[in-house]
Design a protein around this motif. Sequence first.
Motif, short mmCIF file in Angstrom:
data_model
loop_
_atom_site.label_atom_id
_atom_site.label_comp_id
_atom_site.label_asym_id
_atom_site.label_seq_id
_atom_site.Cartn_x
_atom_site.Cartn_y
_atom_site.Cartn_z
N ILE A 75 -6.07 1.33 -6.53
CA ILE A 75 -4.84 1.65 -5.79
C ILE A 75 -3.80 0.54 -6.01
O ILE A 75 -2.62 0.81 -6.26
N ASP A 96 7.12 2.93 1.31
CA ASP A 96 5.79 3.50 1.43
C ASP A 96 5.78 4.89 0.81
O ASP A 96 4.80 5.30 0.19
N THR A 149 -2.51 11.04 6.59
CA THR A 149 -1.19 11.63 6.36
C THR A 149 -1.03 12.01 4.89
O THR A 149 -0.42 13.04 4.57
N THR A 150 -1.58 11.19 4.01
CA THR A 150 -1.47 11.47 2.58
C THR A 150 -2.17 12.79 2.24
O THR A 150 -1.60 13.63 1.55
N GLY A 202 -4.37 4.12 8.27
CA GLY A 202 -4.06 3.64 6.92
C GLY A 202 -5.02 4.05 5.84
O GLY A 202 -4.97 3.55 4.72
N LEU A 203 -5.93 5.01 6.14
CA LEU A 203 -6.94 5.40 5.14
C LEU A 203 -6.55 6.66 4.37
O LEU A 203 -7.30 7.08 3.48
N GLY A 204 -5.46 7.30 4.74
CA GLY A 204 -5.02 8.45 3.93
C GLY A 204 -4.96 9.79 4.65
O GLY A 204 -4.83 10.81 4.00
N PRO A 236 -9.99 5.51 10.79
CA PRO A 236 -9.09 4.41 11.16
C PRO A 236 -7.71 4.53 10.49
O PRO A 236 -7.57 5.25 9.50
N GLU A 245 5.76 4.69 9.32
CA GLU A 245 5.82 3.66 8.29
C GLU A 245 6.72 4.06 7.13
O GLU A 245 7.02 3.25 6.28
N LEU A 273 5.04 4.79 -2.76
CA LEU A 273 3.67 4.48 -3.14
C LEU A 273 2.69 5.58 -2.72
O LEU A 273 1.57 5.62 -3.21
N PRO A 305 -6.13 1.26 2.19
CA PRO A 305 -5.04 1.37 1.21
C PRO A 305 -3.69 0.91 1.74
O PRO A 305 -2.95 0.24 1.03
N ARG A 306 -3.38 1.25 3.00
CA ARG A 306 -2.06 0.83 3.51
C ARG A 306 -1.94 -0.68 3.48
O ARG A 306 -0.89 -1.22 3.08
N MET A 331 -4.64 10.67 -5.88
CA MET A 331 -5.36 9.95 -4.82
C MET A 331 -6.63 9.30 -5.38
O MET A 331 -7.28 9.85 -6.25
N VAL A 332 -6.93 8.15 -4.85
CA VAL A 332 -8.10 7.39 -5.30
C VAL A 332 -9.15 7.44 -4.19
O VAL A 332 -8.81 7.38 -3.02
N ASN A 382 -1.43 -2.02 -0.04
CA ASN A 382 -0.03 -1.89 -0.46
C ASN A 382 0.88 -2.90 0.24
O ASN A 382 1.76 -3.48 -0.38
N PRO A 416 0.62 8.76 -2.71
CA PRO A 416 0.33 9.79 -3.72
C PRO A 416 0.94 11.14 -3.30
O PRO A 416 0.93 11.48 -2.12
#
Length: 339
Positions: free
Chosen positions: A191, A19, A68-69, A64-66, A62, A13, A22, A219-220, A30-31, A223, A24
């Motif tokens: 976020i 991305d 990779t972040t 998009g929840l963070g 699942p 992505e 956006l 979060p994904r 991070m939130v 955004n 963090p």
Amino acid sequence: MERYREPTVAAPEEATGEDRALRPQRFEEMVGQRQVMERLLIAVDASRKRQEVLGHILLDGPPGLGKTTFATCIPRELGTTLQIASGAALAAPKDLLPYLTNAVEGSVLFIDEIHRLPIAVEEFLYPAMEDFRVDITLGDGVAARTINMPLRPFTLIGATTRAGLISAPLRDRFQMREHLDFYGVEELAEIVRRSAAKLDMSMDDASADEIARRSRGTPRLANNRLRWIRDYSTSRAANEMNVGVVRTALEMQGIDERGLDGFDRRYLETIHRVFGGGPAGIEAIAHTMSSAPDTLEDDVEPFLLRCELVVRTPRGRRLTALGEEHLGVVRRTDQGRLF
Ligand code: ADP
């Protein structure tokens, strides 16, 4: 000296570049996920204080929840380098070997979709994780011999949307296992506000809440929805931003008040219309929808299960009364009671 190196392989992505803007960069940005964050901070802090290599970490949850972040923030907190690989692209041990030999002491190797590693690669990884060595076989048949090659101690961070598919031997080699759960509306609203600020958008609280409520706890998606609303506002609403603009823009994308999109609803409708509300097997549902069972299990079902719109039974997926209500279905047995 700046020791952080940009990922060698970008997450899919990130192709858009936005991305990355956006995402963090540090833990403090991070939130949510407070408990996971706190445990990771303790591990990172202890590793820094003792100057020991951080133990291997498995992140699941699942998309998009963070995951990779978190994986990109950890090496920044440690002040070390990061390499990124994907389980799906590591077809043979030779594909993994360069990552292992390139790893400098204390650095982080992130393997996304680690459940997709073929068994031969997984087994090659075991001694690398446990003893920081790899066993390389040279030659064939009776002439074959195995060479042990030492590696520099590193930290493996694995991410998966399917913790259930990780074999026990691999799972047990991670010192920490953390599960990321869907975000609450307040966290997502925060976020959205932060992302809006990064995109130079003004955003009132009511609009941020409305986007948060329609982002499927992710979060994904929050955004993504924000970017679309920004486009809509620029193109159709003279840059205005209010709850009305948010609703109109999202409804244009088929996103309903629960945040479900057309594909989510088609899944619910398939169970209702084709399978009489279920129970129905995932393969049969996927086949009817011309989709893949993996897509349904990874992307669609977790949030619908979480919202209790469907349940998983031993005989398959079943629509709940709430699921029927969401589709606007009136139960035949209940109809009599209405009048
Ligand atoms: P995953 O790897 O689990 O699929 P990512 O880490 O790629 O998810 O997260 C997707 C996007 O969502 C990130 O780029 C970032 O913008 C946003 N995001 C994820 N987690 C957080 C968080 N805790 N706080 C703020 N933004 C987040």
